[in-house]
Design a protein around this motif. Sequence first.
Motif, PDB file in Angstrom:
ATOM      1  N   GLN A   3       0.860  -1.182   0.000  1.00 34.26           N
ATOM      2  CA  GLN A   3       0.000   0.000   0.000  1.00 34.26           C
ATOM      3  C   GLN A   3       0.896   1.231   0.000  1.00 34.26           C
ATOM      4  OE1 GLN A   3      -3.325  -0.596  -0.107  1.00 34.26           O
ATOM      5  NE2 GLN A   3      -2.896  -2.775   0.120  1.00 34.26           N
ATOM      6  N   LEU A   5       0.760   5.259   0.870  1.00 35.25           N
ATOM      7  CA  LEU A   5       0.024   6.380   1.447  1.00 35.25           C
ATOM      8  C   LEU A   5       0.681   7.646   0.927  1.00 35.25           C
ATOM      9  CD1 LEU A   5      -0.324   5.095   5.102  1.00 35.25           C
ATOM     10  CD2 LEU A   5      -1.833   4.698   3.170  1.00 35.25           C
ATOM     11  N   ASP A  64      -6.687   4.014   6.359  1.00 35.92           N
ATOM     12  CA  ASP A  64      -7.295   5.089   5.573  1.00 35.92           C
ATOM     13  C   ASP A  64      -7.684   6.275   6.445  1.00 35.92           C
ATOM     14  OD1 ASP A  64      -7.040   3.634   3.223  1.00 35.92           O
ATOM     15  OD2 ASP A  64      -9.112   2.908   3.248  1.00 35.92           O
ATOM     16  N   GLU A  65      -8.264   5.997   7.604  1.00 38.68           N
ATOM     17  CA  GLU A  65      -8.652   7.074   8.522  1.00 38.68           C
ATOM     18  C   GLU A  65      -7.439   7.885   8.953  1.00 38.68           C
ATOM     19  OE1 GLU A  65     -10.936   5.615  11.830  1.00 38.68           O
ATOM     20  OE2 GLU A  65     -12.303   4.525  10.514  1.00 38.68           O
ATOM     21  N   GLU A  68      -6.257  10.088   6.034  1.00 37.73           N
ATOM     22  CA  GLU A  68      -7.174  11.209   5.824  1.00 37.73           C
ATOM     23  C   GLU A  68      -6.992  12.300   6.877  1.00 37.73           C
ATOM     24  OE1 GLU A  68     -11.107   9.579   5.478  1.00 37.73           O
ATOM     25  OE2 GLU A  68     -10.537   8.413   3.703  1.00 37.73           O
ATOM     26  N   TRP A  73      -3.976  10.030   1.247  1.00 37.82           N
ATOM     27  CA  TRP A  73      -4.826   8.960   0.739  1.00 37.82           C
ATOM     28  C   TRP A  73      -3.982   7.725   0.482  1.00 37.82           C
ATOM     29  CZ3 TRP A  73      -3.284  13.196  -1.964  1.00 37.82           C
ATOM     30  CH2 TRP A  73      -2.574  12.985  -3.139  1.00 37.82           C
ATOM     31  N   ARG A  74      -4.684   6.605   0.287  1.00 39.29           N
ATOM     32  CA  ARG A  74      -4.010   5.325   0.062  1.00 39.29           C
ATOM     33  C   ARG A  74      -4.220   4.860  -1.366  1.00 39.29           C
ATOM     34  NH1 ARG A  74      -6.037   0.148   0.272  1.00 39.29           N
ATOM     35  NH2 ARG A  74      -7.953   0.884   1.266  1.00 39.29           N
TER      36      ARG A  74
END
Length: 77
Positions: A3, A5, A64-65, A68, A73-74
């Motif tokens: 992932q 970020l 994700d939280e 944000e 964002w991811r």
Amino acid sequence: MRQLLVFHEREDAEEVAETLGEWFPALGVPQVVREALAGEDDAEDAQWLVVLEGVAEESLAKVDELAERYEGWREQG
């Protein structure tokens, strides 16, 4: 799965990486790398990426939280 970020500020990326290292100690602190935007010559326009590998699918909503909260964002890498 890896992932990415994405953040506009280096400090934000570093803080998120440290937090993720605390949340997922078995994975260690994720790497923070700089990525210039395609076609941009100005270093000010670079994005900062936190490279995160090995996080379970059920934990991605929490990731994700966090992203944000720092206006990031991811993306899957």
